[in-house]
Design a protein around this motif. Sequence first.
Motif, PDB file in Angstrom:
ATOM      1  N   SER A   1       4.847   5.773  -4.097  1.00 51.79           N
ATOM      2  CA  SER A   1       4.945   5.931  -5.550  1.00 51.79           C
ATOM      3  C   SER A   1       3.812   6.809  -6.053  1.00 51.79           C
ATOM      4  CB  SER A   1       4.888   4.560  -6.247  1.00 51.79           C
ATOM      5  OG  SER A   1       3.603   3.978  -6.050  1.00 51.79           O
ATOM      6  N   VAL A   2       3.976   7.294  -7.288  1.00 50.75           N
ATOM      7  CA  VAL A   2       2.942   8.098  -7.917  1.00 50.75           C
ATOM      8  C   VAL A   2       1.688   7.266  -8.139  1.00 50.75           C
ATOM      9  CG1 VAL A   2       2.326   9.394  -9.993  1.00 50.75           C
ATOM     10  CG2 VAL A   2       4.623   9.608  -9.027  1.00 50.75           C
TER      11      VAL A   2
ATOM     12  N   ASP B   1      -3.952   6.172  -6.850  1.00 52.05           N
ATOM     13  CA  ASP B   1      -4.947   5.206  -6.398  1.00 52.05           C
ATOM     14  C   ASP B   1      -5.716   5.730  -5.184  1.00 52.05           C
ATOM     15  OD1 ASP B   1      -6.111   2.412  -6.279  1.00 52.05           O
ATOM     16  OD2 ASP B   1      -5.159   2.566  -4.300  1.00 52.05           O
ATOM     17  N   LYS B   2      -5.007   6.346  -4.233  1.00 50.04           N
ATOM     18  CA  LYS B   2      -5.661   6.865  -3.029  1.00 50.04           C
ATOM     19  C   LYS B   2      -6.517   8.085  -3.341  1.00 50.04           C
ATOM     20  CE  LYS B   2      -2.476   5.042   0.420  1.00 50.04           C
ATOM     21  NZ  LYS B   2      -3.516   4.199   1.051  1.00 50.04           N
ATOM     22  N   LEU B   3      -6.054   8.944  -4.240  1.00 48.68           N
ATOM     23  CA  LEU B   3      -6.846  10.101  -4.616  1.00 48.68           C
ATOM     24  C   LEU B   3      -8.130   9.676  -5.318  1.00 48.68           C
ATOM     25  CD1 LEU B   3      -4.075  12.554  -5.956  1.00 48.68           C
ATOM     26  CD2 LEU B   3      -5.369  12.742  -3.830  1.00 48.68           C
ATOM     27  N   LYS B   4      -8.052   8.584  -6.079  1.00 50.13           N
ATOM     28  CA  LYS B   4      -9.228   8.145  -6.839  1.00 50.13           C
ATOM     29  C   LYS B   4     -10.184   7.315  -5.991  1.00 50.13           C
ATOM     30  CE  LYS B   4     -10.557   5.573 -10.992  1.00 50.13           C
ATOM     31  NZ  LYS B   4     -10.062   4.811 -12.177  1.00 50.13           N
TER      32      LYS B   4
END
Length: 256
Positions: free
Chosen positions: A241-242, A247-250
């Motif tokens: 999901s977006v 969440d992973k990018l942050k």
Amino acid sequence: MKVLVPVKRVVDYNIKPRVAADGSGVETQGLKMSMNPFDEVALEEAVRLRENGGAAEVIVVAIGPKATADTLRTAMAMGADRAIHILTDEAGGHDGGIEPLAMAHLLEEVVKKEQPGLVSIGKQAIDDDMSVTGQILAARLGWPQATFASKLELLPEGRARVTREIDGGVEVVEVSLPAVITADLRLNDPRFATLPNIMKARKKPIETIEAGSLGADTKPRLETLNVREPAERKPGIIVSSVEELLDKLKNEAKVL
């Protein structure tokens, strides 16, 4: 008008290079070698010029050890009229250990001897990607140059119009002949050497010149300290999901 085409023997572009065990360079033993693809384009353009009446003779020249003669025979099978082999020491590797500056020095001596009206050379070699030999040669000769050519037209009164590829698109320049042209891949599609032409090329003589006899300075200026494989990249992941992506990018990549 004569057209001189320098060609280089390199590891075939379909083969994945491997680093030598001692880290001194790329392993070439037992690998398929072929003509540098950019030089194939430069040769094809020269042959087309001859076929269209713009040139009287196409001469190929290569620098390297004895095995380089195979590349010259391929060039003659593609349509070159004559071949010149500047012979180097076997210990120097597939290109004789000759750097671009030294190559330009050696080619300069051949140009002085043959007096071509045009030098057509690939814009770069795929083994070192330096893209400087043609430019150095033009500077040493005091000739005009047109690099990264994607179109070549011969004009009256000894001039040529060259469309060259630049970062922002294309640029059209006119140069007086003699000149040095470096070929980009979009200049043409090189022909394949046919079997009958390959057989004929095997019987054609190749003029051999010892590199040391030309009086050019071939002393290496570069020293390879170490060659190693690039670090392995971590495998990617698939997110569902977006929200998970954000969440992973942050929190993991920390780029947000």
